[in-house]
Scaffold this active site. Structure first.
Site, PDB file in Angstrom:
ATOM      1  N   ASP A  27       0.781  -1.159  -0.058  1.00 26.50           N
ATOM      2  CA  ASP A  27      -0.014  -0.028  -0.107  1.00 26.50           C
ATOM      3  C   ASP A  27       0.937   1.309  -0.098  1.00 26.50           C
ATOM      4  OD1 ASP A  27      -1.730  -2.023   0.471  1.00 26.50           O
ATOM      5  OD2 ASP A  27      -2.498  -1.260   2.479  1.00 26.50           O
ATOM      6  N   GLU A 199     -10.550  -2.367   3.834  1.00 26.84           N
ATOM      7  CA  GLU A 199      -9.381  -1.679   4.197  1.00 26.84           C
ATOM      8  C   GLU A 199      -9.299  -0.210   3.450  1.00 26.84           C
ATOM      9  OE1 GLU A 199      -6.297  -5.102   5.150  1.00 26.84           O
ATOM     10  OE2 GLU A 199      -6.828  -4.996   2.912  1.00 26.84           O
TER      11      GLU A 199
END
Length: 471
Positions: A27, A199
């Site tokens: 990420d 998420e």
């Protein structure tokens, strides 16, 4: 950034996408524009090309195209440094600033086996060095509570934190006047796609062409995406400083298989740009790269466009990428175009809107077809076939599709082909398909065929692109 030249190590090394020189990345974190630099932090394992021992890696850029990898910013300590965001605390609400210098403040999830909580770190030298700030600033005693995105909300004159409860499929909003003391404001969800945990939430304002303000709430889920693995969904709506209210149904951000955990740059004036991890948790650990694993999509400028079914999010490659354009081939009509080895390419295709029109692009190596892009019956398709390289990647082969906006007077495709990816933009950014791509051999040509009407009505531009790494 040092780059190995061995063919095995570099076969799938991106030419124009950001990837660290070695080891694991996922990420993007802490995206912030400060001091004339685009700061990119990301989930990084400095010890191996597998997920674990997570730190915040760091890279910087002056133009969103050429990135310089820096030393690790936030190393693992008694907890792993999971995802989060960064802000410039211009008014020193946190008290971390000194000598009139506004601090750069990171808010991240500290992860242990039995707890996730939100922590702070701050920098007084534009992100070069960081100081951890004691214990957690938000801890609700849960094992899954993560991914804080923090931004300044001018109207209510306070900081907003958007954070997820993954298992409950909920986004919770908190408010603070000093980045350290947080109160709960509201909860959104469950809503939209709930087939996997939620998420990496994101909440930000955008204006459409007429100047109307929308707020965008984005949240990722895994699994439960369009093809069973990871995916990202969004809503357009309103935010009053307390709660987000959706005014559109949930839609997929990207109709490919490899777009996850997108975040926008904080403090970027006059426009909104985001970046995402280009992979899928179905096979992220098994992609056939050597010594490194993980890359980002190309940065995308965001907007809101009108559509017969309501307003939609539009994503367009940032115009700074045009600086990479080199040799150009222009043609009216279809045919075979040669592609330069060891380079990325950009293709632009336009044709008048015709219901019966069909377009097919076949990208081929000496081993045969490696990927195809098709427009037919009002739909866009990217087809990833099984190859010797990808036969063991569960969830990799398949067809990825999206409906096209049929109300437009002209159709367009903008395609970026790199060593291990393809990104297809259509309908002026209303539709995007992003896919990793691991060809058996280097792609050498693209065969473009146009059916259903006069091929000469189609305009084709093919650009070879310079490496953004200067090699």
């Amino acid at each position: 950034m040092s780059r190995s030249t061995t063919s095995e190590r570099e076969q799938y090394r991106p030419h124009i996408h950001y990837a660290p020189a070695a080891n694991w990345m996922n990420d993007p974190n802490g995206l912030v524009y400060f001091g004339g630099l685009y700061h990119l932090y990301y989930q990084y394992n400095p010890y191996a090309s597998s997920h674990g021992n997570l730190h915040w890696g760091r890279a910087t850029s002056t133009d969103l195209v050429h990135w310089e990898e820096q030393d690790v910013a936030l190393p693992e300590r008694e907890h792993q440094i999971f995802s989060g965001s960064a802000v410039v605390d211009w008014h020193n609400t946190s008290g971390f600033g000194k000598g009139g210098r506004p601090p750069l403040v990171a808010c991240y999830t500290g992860h242990t086996a039995d707890n996730q909580a939100q922590f702070l770190a701050y920098s007084l030298d534009q992100g070069e060095t960081w100081t951890y700030h004691g214990g957690p600033v938000l801890d609700v005693g849960k094992t899954d509570f993560r991914d804080p995105k923090v931004f300044w909300h001018a109207k209510s004159r306070r900081w907003i934190m958007v954070v997820v409860h993954p298992v409950e499929r909920q986004v919770e909003l908190y408010g603070s006047f000093n980045l350290q003391d947080w109160e709960s404001l509201s909860v959104f969800g469950p809503a939209g796609a709930t087939g996997g945990i939620w998420e990496v939430p994101e909440l930000f304002p955008l204006h459409d062409e007429a100047g109307r303000l929308y707020w965008v709430l984005k949240v990722d889920l895994n699994p439960g995406g369009p093809y069973g693995g990871s995916g990202a969904q969004y809503w357009l709506g309103d935010f009053d400083g307390q709660a987000f209210t959706a005014t559109t149904p949930a839609r997929w951000v990207d109709h490919g298989n490899d777009f996850y955990a997108a975040l926008t740059w904080n403090d970027l004036p006059d426009r909104r740009v985001w970046l995402a991890w280009m992979s899928n948790w179905q096979y992220a650990h098994d992609v056939p790269t050597q010594g490194w694993r993980g890359a980002m999509v190309l940065p995308r400028e965001l907007g809101v466009c009108a559509d017969p079914h309501g307003p939609v999010l539009a994503q367009r490659p940032v115009p700074e990428l045009q600086a990479l354009r080199q040799a150009k081939t222009v043609r009216q009509g279809d045919g075979i175009f040669s592609l330069s080895p060891h380079q990325a390419h950009e293709l632009l295709i336009r044709w008048p809107a015709m219901p019966a029109a069909e377009v097919k692009l076949e990208f081929r190596s000496e081993a045969g077809s490696e990927v195809s892009v098709e427009v037919r019956s009002g739909e866009l398709w990217v087809r990833r076939p099984v190859t010797l390289v990808t036969s063991s990647l569960d969830g990799y082969p398949g067809d990825h599709r999206a409906e096209l906006p049929l109300h437009l007077d002209q159709f367009d495709l903008q395609i970026f082909l790199d060593a291990s990816s393809i990104e297809v933009f259509a309908g002026d950014g209303r539709v995007v398909i992003s896919d990793l791509l691991f060809p058996s051999e280097q792609i050498r040509e693209v065969d473009i065929q146009f059916g259903g009407s006069d091929p000469l009505s189609m305009e084709v531009e093919v650009w070879s692109l310079k490496s953004s790494y200067g090699v």
